[in-house]
Design a protein around this motif. Structure first.
Motif, PDB file in Angstrom:
ATOM      1  N   UNK A 135       0.843  -1.207   0.000  1.00 65.39           N
ATOM      2  CA  UNK A 135       0.000   0.000   0.000  1.00 65.39           C
ATOM      3  C   UNK A 135       0.875   1.252   0.000  1.00 65.39           C
ATOM      4  N   UNK A 136       1.923   1.232   0.822  1.00 62.30           N
ATOM      5  CA  UNK A 136       2.822   2.392   0.876  1.00 62.30           C
ATOM      6  C   UNK A 136       3.500   2.614  -0.470  1.00 62.30           C
ATOM      7  N   UNK A 137       3.925   1.529  -1.120  1.00 57.87           N
ATOM      8  CA  UNK A 137       4.571   1.646  -2.430  1.00 57.87           C
ATOM      9  C   UNK A 137       3.600   2.225  -3.452  1.00 57.87           C
ATOM     10  N   UNK A 138       2.341   1.788  -3.390  1.00 54.63           N
ATOM     11  CA  UNK A 138       1.321   2.299  -4.318  1.00 54.63           C
ATOM     12  C   UNK A 138       1.082   3.792  -4.085  1.00 54.63           C
ATOM     13  N   UNK A 139       1.000   4.196  -2.816  1.00 55.06           N
ATOM     14  CA  UNK A 139       0.788   5.612  -2.488  1.00 55.06           C
ATOM     15  C   UNK A 139       1.958   6.454  -2.982  1.00 55.06           C
ATOM     16  N   UNK A 140       3.174   5.959  -2.829  1.00 58.16           N
ATOM     17  CA  UNK A 140       4.358   6.676  -3.293  1.00 58.16           C
ATOM     18  C   UNK A 140       4.322   6.845  -4.812  1.00 58.16           C
ATOM     19  N   UNK A 141       3.885   5.799  -5.532  1.00 58.00           N
ATOM     20  CA  UNK A 141       3.781   5.890  -6.994  1.00 58.00           C
ATOM     21  C   UNK A 141       2.763   6.957  -7.404  1.00 58.00           C
ATOM     22  N   UNK A 142       1.612   6.955  -6.730  1.00 59.50           N
ATOM     23  CA  UNK A 142       0.566   7.939  -7.056  1.00 59.50           C
ATOM     24  C   UNK A 142       1.049   9.345  -6.740  1.00 59.50           C
ATOM     25  N   UNK A 143       1.660   9.506  -5.575  1.00 58.65           N
ATOM     26  CA  UNK A 143       2.148  10.827  -5.189  1.00 58.65           C
ATOM     27  C   UNK A 143       3.234  11.307  -6.143  1.00 58.65           C
ATOM     28  N   UNK A 144       4.060  10.385  -6.625  1.00 59.82           N
ATOM     29  CA  UNK A 144       5.113  10.760  -7.559  1.00 59.82           C
ATOM     30  C   UNK A 144       4.583  11.229  -8.901  1.00 59.82           C
ATOM     31  N   UNK A 145       3.362  10.823  -9.233  1.00 60.69           N
ATOM     32  CA  UNK A 145       2.753  11.237 -10.506  1.00 60.69           C
ATOM     33  C   UNK A 145       1.691  12.311 -10.316  1.00 60.69           C
ATOM     34  N   UNK A 146       1.521  12.775  -9.067  1.00 64.55           N
ATOM     35  CA  UNK A 146       0.426  13.709  -8.759  1.00 64.55           C
ATOM     36  C   UNK A 146       0.615  15.087  -9.368  1.00 64.55           C
TER      37      UNK A 146
END
Length: 433
Positions: free
Chosen positions: A76-87
């Motif tokens: 979940x943390x990895x997924x959130x980091x990916x989304x935030x990196x593309x935000x």
């Protein structure tokens, strides 16, 4: 390890759905903003394709609630980091979609196992950039982020600084000013040290200056007040900046309130300040003739300052009159103006709140009801002493009149009584006869 949930006001953002749904939904929205168009119903965008496998819901064990979906925290943390990196793509959203999309991102961050501190710098950087194209929605999102944090969270300080910067850069300081009244409460809730309070108040003052010089001056004064009370040092250049703002502000007249902050500074600028504290037009003209560089170096308008010192000179002249009256000729002489202009200056000084009084065109005098004191020292005590002497003399005159009247009445009563006794004596004599 501290519970990440302790970083948030639980329930502030009420969004229905599971973490996996929110993360994949936000990823899909970002893919669309980046131009992805699905060629088939099951085709996923690049970001969604990377995120979806990480947030696959697994069945909860017997110990947990049977209806609660479970996502592995690390994934979940990895997924959130990916989304935030593309935000950063959210800046492409429409005005109507921008705030809901960012609110969803904030909600997703509340599920981060790492907690908000690890992601706050990134989200604030994204919002600072987005403010250039979405100023008002960005301020709304930042406000939501601020309120999402517990009232005693030190992270609110960082969010507030971003709010301040965005409001200034986008020309929306008027929206921020009402909230600044909460600063004393926030300082207490954040347990902000005096040094940090001074630093923030100074920053607010300097950030506000281009848009609202009067508000900037107010917060620079507050910074100096906190600094004096807590023995925090402020650079002399910052104090000089406050003095210049006070001189430039057309409505500011309380120079005695800032003079103590300049006690450690020795400069011609401070000497000019002292003239506005207790000097006269004559003092100002002498100074300006000898120190013209002070005005050019600090971009001071000599004409505007001459107008202001005339108002203050008239106030001092009125306050120094024991009889509470000033002739038009005295005012004209002190202000170096034609006597025909005196009434205009009286109206201006009354409008400025420096005195209350009444003009007599017949007697060509100003009758003073009340006057504001520019400073209070030995001269002011002497004025009060002279006024008390005048009042005492007036009271003595009144007392003398009362006493004389009383003696007159007593004499008349005595004479009347004597006349009555004489009449009664005659009547008694006639009765005996």
């Amino acid at each position: 390890m501290e519970d990440p949930g302790s970083y948030y006001n639980q329930g502030f953002l009420a969004i229905v759905g599971s973490p996996s749904e929110h993360v994949t939904g936000l990823a899909a929205f970002i893919d669309v903003l980046n131009g992805f168009v699905a060629e088939s119903e099951n085709q996923l965008g690049p970001l969604t394709n990377d995120v979806a496998p990480l947030v696959v819901v697994e069945e909860a064990g017997e110990v947990d609630d049977e209806d609660e979906p479970v996502v592995e925290p690390e994934k979940l943390e990895k997924a959130i980091v990916l989304v935030l990196g593309s935000a950063s793509a959210l800046v492409k959203a429409s005005e109507r979609e921008f705030e809901p999309a960012y609110n969803l991102l904030l909600h997703v961050l509340t599920f981060s196992p790492a907690g908000l501190p690890d992601h706050l710098a990134k989200i604030l950087d994204l919002l600072s950039t987005a403010s250039l194209t979405h100023p008002l929605p960005t301020l709304s999102v930042l406000t939501n982020l601020f309120n999402l944090l517990p009232v005693n969270s030190s992270l609110r300080h960082s969010v507030f600084l971003t709010v301040l910067n965005v409001a200034v850069v986008t020309g929306n300081t008027s929206l921020l000013l009402p909230q600044l009244k909460q600063l004393p409460i926030w300082f207490e809730e954040w347990e902000t040290s005096p040094a940090d309070q001074v630093a923030l108040l100074l920053k607010i003052g300097f950030e506000l200056e281009p848009a609202d010089a009067a508000a900037a001056l107010k917060y620079l004064q507050e910074a100096h007040s906190v600094a004096v009370a807590a023995s925090v040092q402020i650079d002399a250049s910052l104090t000089s900046k406050m003095i210049v703002l006070a001189l430039k502000d057309a409505s500011f007249l309380d120079y005695d309130s800032i003079l103590p902050f300049a006690s450690t500074i020795s400069s011609d600028l401070v000497e000019l300040l002292k003239i506005f504290v207790a000097g006269t037009l004559a003092d100002y003209k002498a100074f300006s003739a000898a120190h013209s560089d002070v005005f050019s170096d600090n971009d001071l308008d000599t004409g505007a300052l001459a107008t202001k010192i005339r108002l203050l000179t008239l106030s001092t002249l009125a306050g120094s009159s024991p009889s509470l009256t000033v002739s038009y000729s005295s005012i004209a002489s002190a202000l170096e103006i034609p006597e025909e202009e005196v009434e205009f200056w009286i109206i201006d000084v009354i409008r400025a709140g420096l005195l209350q009084g009444k003009m007599s065109q017949l007697e060509r005098k100003l009758f003073i009801h009340q006057v504001a004191t520019r400073t209070f020292g030995e001269n002011e005590w002497n004025v009060i002493a002279r006024q008390l002497d005048v009042w005492k003399a007036s009271l003595r005159d009144v007392l003398t009149v009362v006493r004389n009247a009383r003696v007159t009445v007593e004499n008349k009563v005595a004479a009347t009584n004597a006349e009555h006794e004489k009449v009664n004596g005659v009547e008694n004599a006639l009765e005996v006869a």
